[in-house]
Write an enzyme that holds these catalytic residues in place. Structure first.
Site, PDB file in Angstrom:
ATOM      1  N   ASP A  77       0.831  -1.206   0.000  1.00 18.35           N
ATOM      2  CA  ASP A  77       0.000   0.000   0.000  1.00 18.35           C
ATOM      3  C   ASP A  77       0.864   1.254   0.000  1.00 18.35           C
ATOM      4  OD1 ASP A  77       0.725  -0.733   2.695  1.00 18.35           O
ATOM      5  OD2 ASP A  77      -0.687   0.769   3.436  1.00 18.35           O
ATOM      6  N   GLU A 139       0.060  -1.228   5.675  1.00 17.61           N
ATOM      7  CA  GLU A 139       1.145  -0.781   6.552  1.00 17.61           C
ATOM      8  C   GLU A 139       0.996   0.691   6.880  1.00 17.61           C
ATOM      9  OE1 GLU A 139       5.116   0.966   7.566  1.00 17.61           O
ATOM     10  OE2 GLU A 139       3.774   1.429   5.911  1.00 17.61           O
TER      11      GLU A 139
END
Length: 391
Positions: A77, A139
């Site tokens: 991400d 994350e």
């Protein structure tokens, strides 16, 4: 027979940047791309989906089974591009000289791309110790996705022996970072016309008193707190980053909220700082607020957290990464990673990857080709080492 030319990291990076994996979006298309690439080399892939099915972690092993091994870890991400003044398309790789621009080039698709470009090399080596690939989701919003992946690794008989996280460190060997605890505070007051302000309970004003208390704690830590010169700043910090409340200037506001965070040195407790704020709310503010309105309240909830990371200088992992990078020194970083979670699961972890966080999280993020080449060299040396000696 002519050998197929191996892919270049920048070629794979171009594909990865094309996937809009901002944390609010699914990452499945990127995970499927990576799974297909690995399947083409005969590598079995494990996909671990999120509860809502919109996102997934990917785990794969190259080399012998049941031998521990080393994880190469990255998150898929990226942070949003909203309201940032980009001069290039953030989801299309743009090359200008030695720089490759795009969201996630530094943080941290550049590392993932380099790992994937090295897969053919890994496969060709007769590894005595396996290399594991672990690519996670979410994350950037609190190291959320990697937690079930790590939980699964804890239960494996062949739990990996160590982990290298490829967050951008300019290929410096990083052995530590601070831990973080982020909170939201919701303040409920009592509304009335501002002409009769003393009859109400001003939620914004009580939120401001709490924020002032947070600032006092921050000043105390800066002046008197425990210090570790390996970090910058060398002490724990606590600060407010978001605040909202009220509807009009002539209405005493009955609602306000603010978000704040504590970042602490490895081994310190962020909970201790948060508890100070909670005690001030419960003992000093709430009795006064409820003296004017029974509905008044102050509530706290956790937004995100992750532990700090420390890997001892005499760790075999530090010695290994020194060897494959040529590093003479180790250091720390001010940003957080998934490393503390791996470490807490009994998997020693360091951070070393291409690019700089000075370019991450902002417009025109980039990584240089030189950084990708240096990362590629490190990964090939790792494979050579695991072929020659195991680890």
């Amino acid at each position: 027979m002519r050998t197929k030319t191996p892919p270049r990291p920048e070629d794979i990076l171009e594909r990865l940047i094309g996937f809009d994996t901002v944390s609010r979006n699914p990452n499945l298309a990127l995970v499927e791309f990576v799974a297909d690439l690995l399947d083409g080399h005969g590598i079995e892939v494990e996909i671990q989906r999120s509860e809502d099915g919109r996102k997934a972690n990917l785990f794969a092993t190259i080399g012998p089974a049941g031998m521990g091994g080393i994880i190469l870890s990255g998150h898929t991400d990226v942070v949003p591009v909203d309201d940032q003044p980009w001069t290039t398309d953030p989801f299309r790789l743009t090359r200008k000289g030695d720089r490759l621009y795009g969201r996630g080039t530094a943080d941290m698709k550049g590392f993932i791309a380099t790992v994937l470009a090295c897969v053919p090399y890994f496969v060709e080596r007769r590894l005595q110790t396996p290399i594991h690939l672990a690519f996670s989701y979410d994350e950037e919003v609190g190291c959320l996705g990697v937690r079930p992946l790590i939980a699964a690794l804890r239960e494996r008989a062949d739990r990996p022996r160590a982990c290298i996280i490829g967050e951008p460190t300019e290929m410096r060997l990083v052995t530590g970072h601070k831990g973080k605890l982020a909170m939201r505070c919701d303040v409920r007051g009592a509304s009335c016309h501002s002409a009769h302000a003393p009859d109400g309970v001003n939620a914004i004003e009580y939120a401001a008193e709490l924020i002032h208390r947070i600032r006092q704690i921050a000043r105390r830590e800066a002046a008197e707190g425990v210090r570790d010169p390996a970090f910058e700043p060398a002490f724990a910090t606590i600060q407010c980053g978001v605040i909202a409340g009220g509807t009009a200037v002539n209405i005493v506001p009955d609602r306000a909220h603010f978000d704040f965070e504590a970042r602490v040195l490895p081994g310190q407790s962020a909970d201790a700082l948060i508890e100070e704020v909670k005690r001030f709310a419960a003992e000093e503010l709430l009795p006064e607020m409820r003296g004017r309105s029974e509905q008044a309240d102050i509530a706290f909830r956790v937004l995100s957290s992750y532990p700090g990371l420390t890997c001892p200088e005499d760790s075999p992992l530090v010695a290994l990464v020194r060897d494959i990078t040529g590093a003479n020194e180790t250091g720390t970083v001010s940003f957080g990673t998934e490393g503390g979670l791996y470490s807490d699961a009994g998997i020693p972890t360091v951070v070393c990857g291409p690019g700089s966080m000075a370019q991450g999280h902002k417009a025109d993020e980039y990584v240089t080709l030189d950084q990708l080449r240096r990362c590629e060299t490190m990964l090939r040396r790792l494979a050579d080492r695991l072929e020659a000696d195991g680890w």
